[in-house]
Scaffold this active site. Sequence first.
Site, mmCIF file in Angstrom:
data_model
loop_
_atom_site.group_PDB
_atom_site.id
_atom_site.type_symbol
_atom_site.label_atom_id
_atom_site.label_comp_id
_atom_site.label_asym_id
_atom_site.label_seq_id
_atom_site.Cartn_x
_atom_site.Cartn_y
_atom_site.Cartn_z
ATOM 1 N N TYR A 174 0.855 -1.188 0.000
ATOM 2 C CA TYR A 174 0.000 0.000 0.000
ATOM 3 C C TYR A 174 0.894 1.243 0.000
ATOM 4 O O TYR A 174 1.582 1.522 0.969
ATOM 5 C CB TYR A 174 -0.911 0.031 1.228
ATOM 6 C CG TYR A 174 -1.852 -1.143 1.362
ATOM 7 C CD1 TYR A 174 -2.193 -1.942 0.280
ATOM 8 C CD2 TYR A 174 -2.417 -1.446 2.600
ATOM 9 C CE1 TYR A 174 -3.060 -3.020 0.429
ATOM 10 C CE2 TYR A 174 -3.296 -2.519 2.751
ATOM 11 C CZ TYR A 174 -3.599 -3.306 1.670
ATOM 12 O OH TYR A 174 -4.467 -4.366 1.829
ATOM 13 N N GLY A 219 -18.209 -2.977 0.172
ATOM 14 C CA GLY A 219 -18.125 -2.971 -1.280
ATOM 15 C C GLY A 219 -17.347 -1.798 -1.825
ATOM 16 O O GLY A 219 -17.765 -1.151 -2.776
#
Length: 349
Positions: free
Chosen positions: A76, A227
């Site tokens: 990341y 989501g």
Amino acid sequence: MQTSHLTHTDLVSPFSFPRPLPQRQLGRNGPVIAALGLGCMGMSEFYGSSDEAASLATLQAALDAGVSMLDTADMYGPYTNEELIGRAIRRQRDRVLIATKFGIVRDPAQPQLRGVNASPAYLRSSVEGSLRRLGTDVIDLYYLHRMDPNIPIEDTVGAMADLVAAGKIRYIGLSEASAETIRRAHAVHPLTALQSEYSLWTRDPEADVLNLCRELGIAFVAYSPLGRGFLSGAIRSPEQFDADDYRRHSPRFQGENFTINLQLVTQVEQLAEQYGCTASQLALAWVLAQGEHIIPIPGTRRIANLHSNLGALRLSLSQQDLQRLNAVFPPDAVAGARYPAQVMAMVNR
């Protein structure tokens, strides 16, 4: 309007949450931690521009609220997210369970290109880098981020077990592994956690992985339980995304798929309104209700969203509530793959 069987405790505003936070055990032999963790990836990359000051404030607010687990990975940023977490936990290391990952390799010239390296040699160099960036002498939960088709999982987990014996890491996890791989890995050294995407619109783990984790006493850590923000209802158009937001290239956020999926989310919003909560809280409560071994890690860069997400811990869904959610959002209703084809090839190995 149907009568709601959902119960809550003093959910007087979207930002109220229980104190202390409800707890769940991280695997059969792991520590007891807050039932919701915090995914930190978006604080550094993938979801548009970042704000370090806001992210540090959110990380502090999470610790102050009682959140135990902060989830990061060396890829990341790359690397900058671990450095951010290191700054956030300085002088308060004992308040947090650090979960990080290794194995995904990115091309410095073209960061969107990715490979996997799970060799014992790469593992040993990776863990030293993560320890340095995090500013700690031990990583609580260390995941293999994706399975390497060229390295037997027994070799990687065996080398991770050596790191446990050496005191470099405390617990071993896998991310996006198949049921067969989980069994093979667990036979070498007990796994504490399996991390995979799971939400109302990503039901893949229900085929076999969720039950296998329950059987073996492995915690299931659900990433992207909202989501990638879509289940919050806040995303109404792909044009809302920054130019560098990875969701612009995600199949579920494109064209007709976006329209179909937005209709599903709208129904979740309508149900949440009947229950007196937010769509995000209802979606998180649904994930929590799928098993006591599940620990969702919704990500956010904003304190208000953090507190709202923690408010899901006040909700208790009945079987009727779950049936209603499944009726408005059936398991196979979502349109589009969750990743582009190249990335999908790296999951469920």
